[in-house]
Design a protein around this motif. Sequence first.
Motif, PDB file in Angstrom:
ATOM      1  N   GLU A   1      -0.793  -6.052  19.972  1.00  7.04           N
ATOM      2  CA  GLU A   1      -1.939  -6.092  21.039  1.00  7.04           C
ATOM      3  C   GLU A   1      -1.503  -4.831  22.138  1.00  7.04           C
ATOM      4  O   GLU A   1      -2.477  -4.271  22.691  1.00  7.04           O
ATOM      5  N   LYS A   2      -0.166  -4.955  22.496  1.00  3.97           N
ATOM      6  CA  LYS A   2       0.032  -3.869  23.545  1.00  3.97           C
ATOM      7  C   LYS A   2       0.801  -2.751  22.983  1.00  3.97           C
ATOM      8  O   LYS A   2       1.648  -1.997  23.276  1.00  3.97           O
ATOM      9  N   LEU A   3      -0.161  -1.773  22.184  1.00  5.47           N
ATOM     10  CA  LEU A   3       0.188  -0.844  21.357  1.00  5.47           C
ATOM     11  C   LEU A   3       0.454   0.484  22.329  1.00  5.47           C
ATOM     12  O   LEU A   3       1.535   0.903  21.873  1.00  5.47           O
ATOM     13  N   GLU A   4       0.021   0.475  23.431  1.00  6.21           N
ATOM     14  CA  GLU A   4       0.264   1.783  24.261  1.00  6.21           C
ATOM     15  C   GLU A   4       1.576   1.695  24.701  1.00  6.21           C
ATOM     16  O   GLU A   4       2.158   2.911  25.417  1.00  6.21           O
ATOM     17  N   ASP A   5       2.160   0.460  24.600  1.00  2.00           N
ATOM     18  CA  ASP A   5       3.468   0.495  25.220  1.00  2.00           C
ATOM     19  C   ASP A   5       4.860   0.887  24.395  1.00  2.00           C
ATOM     20  O   ASP A   5       6.055   0.399  24.537  1.00  2.00           O
ATOM     21  N   TYR A   6       4.476   0.782  22.958  1.00  4.20           N
ATOM     22  CA  TYR A   6       5.292   0.861  22.065  1.00  4.20           C
ATOM     23  C   TYR A   6       6.053   2.186  21.780  1.00  4.20           C
ATOM     24  O   TYR A   6       5.551   3.206  22.052  1.00  4.20           O
ATOM     25  N   THR A   7       7.626   1.895  21.672  1.00  2.00           N
ATOM     26  CA  THR A   7       8.314   2.934  21.194  1.00  2.00           C
ATOM     27  C   THR A   7       8.047   3.309  19.499  1.00  2.00           C
ATOM     28  O   THR A   7       7.376   2.465  19.077  1.00  2.00           O
ATOM     29  N   VAL A   8       8.615   4.086  19.133  1.00  3.12           N
ATOM     30  CA  VAL A   8       8.749   4.508  17.554  1.00  3.12           C
ATOM     31  C   VAL A   8       9.308   3.473  16.916  1.00  3.12           C
ATOM     32  O   VAL A   8       8.998   2.805  15.914  1.00  3.12           O
ATOM     33  N   GLU A   9      10.428   2.705  17.614  1.00  3.06           N
ATOM     34  CA  GLU A   9      11.232   1.642  16.737  1.00  3.06           C
ATOM     35  C   GLU A   9      10.264   0.443  16.990  1.00  3.06           C
ATOM     36  O   GLU A   9      10.227  -0.347  15.842  1.00  3.06           O
ATOM     37  N   ASP A  10       9.440   0.138  17.914  1.00  5.53           N
ATOM     38  CA  ASP A  10       8.387  -0.910  18.014  1.00  5.53           C
ATOM     39  C   ASP A  10       7.259  -0.765  16.887  1.00  5.53           C
ATOM     40  O   ASP A  10       7.010  -1.700  16.434  1.00  5.53           O
ATOM     41  N   LEU A  11       6.901   0.109  16.681  1.00  7.58           N
ATOM     42  CA  LEU A  11       6.029   0.662  15.621  1.00  7.58           C
ATOM     43  C   LEU A  11       6.460   0.519  14.356  1.00  7.58           C
ATOM     44  O   LEU A  11       5.842  -0.036  13.500  1.00  7.58           O
ATOM     45  N   HIS A  12       7.777   0.635  13.996  1.00  7.87           N
ATOM     46  CA  HIS A  12       8.451   0.392  12.633  1.00  7.87           C
ATOM     47  C   HIS A  12       8.470  -1.064  12.608  1.00  7.87           C
ATOM     48  O   HIS A  12       8.293  -1.708  11.416  1.00  7.87           O
ATOM     49  N   GLU A  13       8.693  -1.700  13.730  1.00  4.44           N
ATOM     50  CA  GLU A  13       8.772  -3.325  13.461  1.00  4.44           C
ATOM     51  C   GLU A  13       7.247  -3.787  13.226  1.00  4.44           C
ATOM     52  O   GLU A  13       7.202  -4.785  12.473  1.00  4.44           O
ATOM     53  N   LEU A  14       6.332  -3.172  13.843  1.00  7.40           N
ATOM     54  CA  LEU A  14       4.885  -3.430  13.858  1.00  7.40           C
ATOM     55  C   LEU A  14       4.718  -3.428  12.301  1.00  7.40           C
ATOM     56  O   LEU A  14       3.729  -4.298  11.851  1.00  7.40           O
ATOM     57  N   ARG A  15       5.022  -2.191  11.764  1.00 11.11           N
ATOM     58  CA  ARG A  15       4.817  -1.766  10.299  1.00 11.11           C
ATOM     59  C   ARG A  15       5.170  -3.040   9.205  1.00 11.11           C
ATOM     60  O   ARG A  15       4.392  -3.463   8.366  1.00 11.11           O
ATOM     61  N   LYS A  16       6.218  -3.655   9.694  1.00 14.39           N
ATOM     62  CA  LYS A  16       6.624  -4.844   8.850  1.00 14.39           C
ATOM     63  C   LYS A  16       5.712  -6.013   8.827  1.00 14.39           C
ATOM     64  O   LYS A  16       5.606  -6.606   7.684  1.00 14.39           O
ATOM     65  N   TYR A  17       4.960  -6.315   9.984  1.00 14.14           N
ATOM     66  CA  TYR A  17       3.988  -7.231  10.048  1.00 14.14           C
ATOM     67  C   TYR A  17       2.970  -6.793   9.213  1.00 14.14           C
ATOM     68  O   TYR A  17       2.026  -7.593   8.492  1.00 14.14           O
ATOM     69  N   VAL A  18       2.316  -5.425   9.263  1.00 17.88           N
ATOM     70  CA  VAL A  18       1.257  -5.131   8.332  1.00 17.88           C
ATOM     71  C   VAL A  18       1.600  -5.256   6.847  1.00 17.88           C
ATOM     72  O   VAL A  18       0.643  -5.688   6.275  1.00 17.88           O
ATOM     73  N   LYS A  19       2.978  -4.866   6.420  1.00 21.74           N
ATOM     74  CA  LYS A  19       3.262  -5.244   5.102  1.00 21.74           C
ATOM     75  C   LYS A  19       3.355  -6.552   4.677  1.00 21.74           C
ATOM     76  O   LYS A  19       2.999  -6.796   3.612  1.00 21.74           O
ATOM     77  N   ARG A  20       3.405  -7.485   5.677  1.00 22.61           N
ATOM     78  CA  ARG A  20       3.629  -8.611   5.183  1.00 22.61           C
ATOM     79  C   ARG A  20       2.164  -9.116   5.076  1.00 22.61           C
ATOM     80  O   ARG A  20       2.192  -9.780   3.973  1.00 22.61           O
ATOM     81  N   CYS A  21       1.171  -9.009   5.921  1.00 23.64           N
ATOM     82  CA  CYS A  21      -0.276  -8.984   5.506  1.00 23.64           C
ATOM     83  C   CYS A  21      -0.779  -8.661   4.289  1.00 23.64           C
ATOM     84  O   CYS A  21      -1.334  -9.137   3.547  1.00 23.64           O
ATOM     85  N   ARG A  22      -0.357  -7.297   3.896  1.00 24.04           N
ATOM     86  CA  ARG A  22      -0.679  -6.615   2.527  1.00 24.04           C
ATOM     87  C   ARG A  22      -0.076  -7.460   1.397  1.00 24.04           C
ATOM     88  O   ARG A  22      -0.879  -7.556   0.568  1.00 24.04           O
ATOM     89  N   TYR A  23       0.903  -7.807   1.602  1.00 19.10           N
ATOM     90  CA  TYR A  23       1.665  -8.726   0.250  1.00 19.10           C
ATOM     91  C   TYR A  23       1.072  -9.946   0.168  1.00 19.10           C
ATOM     92  O   TYR A  23       1.027 -10.373  -0.982  1.00 19.10           O
ATOM     93  N   HIS A  24       0.583 -10.555   1.411  1.00 21.21           N
ATOM     94  CA  HIS A  24      -0.062 -11.802   1.253  1.00 21.21           C
ATOM     95  C   HIS A  24      -1.326 -11.656   0.314  1.00 21.21           C
ATOM     96  O   HIS A  24      -1.508 -12.650  -0.322  1.00 21.21           O
ATOM     97  N   ILE A  25      -1.921 -10.585   0.651  1.00 20.12           N
ATOM     98  CA  ILE A  25      -3.303 -10.084  -0.043  1.00 20.12           C
ATOM     99  C   ILE A  25      -2.961  -9.928  -1.549  1.00 20.12           C
ATOM    100  O   ILE A  25      -3.595 -10.546  -2.511  1.00 20.12           O
ATOM    101  N   ARG A  26      -1.866  -9.423  -1.681  1.00 23.18           N
ATOM    102  CA  ARG A  26      -1.419  -9.058  -3.117  1.00 23.18           C
ATOM    103  C   ARG A  26      -0.944 -10.379  -3.853  1.00 23.18           C
ATOM    104  O   ARG A  26      -1.377 -10.454  -5.294  1.00 23.18           O
TER     105      ARG A  26
END
Length: 317
Positions: free
Chosen positions: A189-214
């Motif tokens: 939700e608070k994407l504008e405040d995120y560092t690159v490290e935060d985005l890397h952590e966020l990507r893990k959640y995206v991957k998790r959702c993708r694997y759920h679909i898989r």
Amino acid sequence: MKPQKLPYLDISTATSVEDAARLIFMENLLHLQNNCRLFLKAKDDNALMQIRIATRRIRVALRVFRNYIPQVTAQLLKEEFKYFGQRLGLARDLDVLSNGLLGDSCPVPELEDDYKDLRKRIEKRRDKEFQRMRKKLKSKRFKSLMKHYENWCEDPFASRFGAVAMQDLNEFILETLDAGHQELRLKGEKLEDYTVEDLHELRKYVKRCRYHIRFFASRLKPKVVQQSYDILVPMQDSLGHINDVHVGARLLNEICADVSTKKMHRYLHMNALLLEYLGRQADTEMAIYEGLWGDFKAFEIKAKDLVSLPVPFEKAL
């Protein structure tokens, strides 16, 4: 023989959460075994990426079915697969820098010779790291992990699932997909405040959702699966590219610090131009991700999106 991606997971015959779990864990085992064989025996470097993906996907599956697996077993497998997945990271990062971010053609034509020298240096480090990974994957520790996981997958563990195993499989699938969706929404939700490290952590959640679909694609309508991938795949790719730029910048600085003083000025100049080039790529990918965020928030999978399966004979009686 090419590196093998995880094949389509067919759990349409599963009648319980236990059945689905067994099929998912076994398919991931075969995927990991096949690519380890390719990497170690056929010396196919491209298989390393699939090995790393397999270790990550197994950890996601362990999380999905955590209420059905003895805690000690789940923790052991999770920690060991995480250990080896992290060890594979540097080899993967060097490979992406050489063959992904930079590529064969120099983006700064006037620095062609220095660019070729840079890529040779990266490839030398990559090859050394790949050789180190072959030793890791031949180690007693990794062999022991694979044997333990193989035995665990082949051992019928339905008797260990307890009362919660009585949950309806379709309910479980919907709950898993919804939980992943909600966790990602809260995290992003608070994407504008995120560092690159935060985005890397966020990507893990995206991957998790993708694997759920898989994992559960065979129980969902094809149109819904495709809609999910159309959102999640580019989201993951964009965040991945941004992180690759971040890691690549660090590696470029390390390599620059290792050159002779005679080349230092030219390398620093080249790095500055390359970082500007890569920075523009990161800006583009961030804009793509932000454009997809609204699509993700608006997309939900509901009971009507599950496929209708034949009623098992014993349930029809």
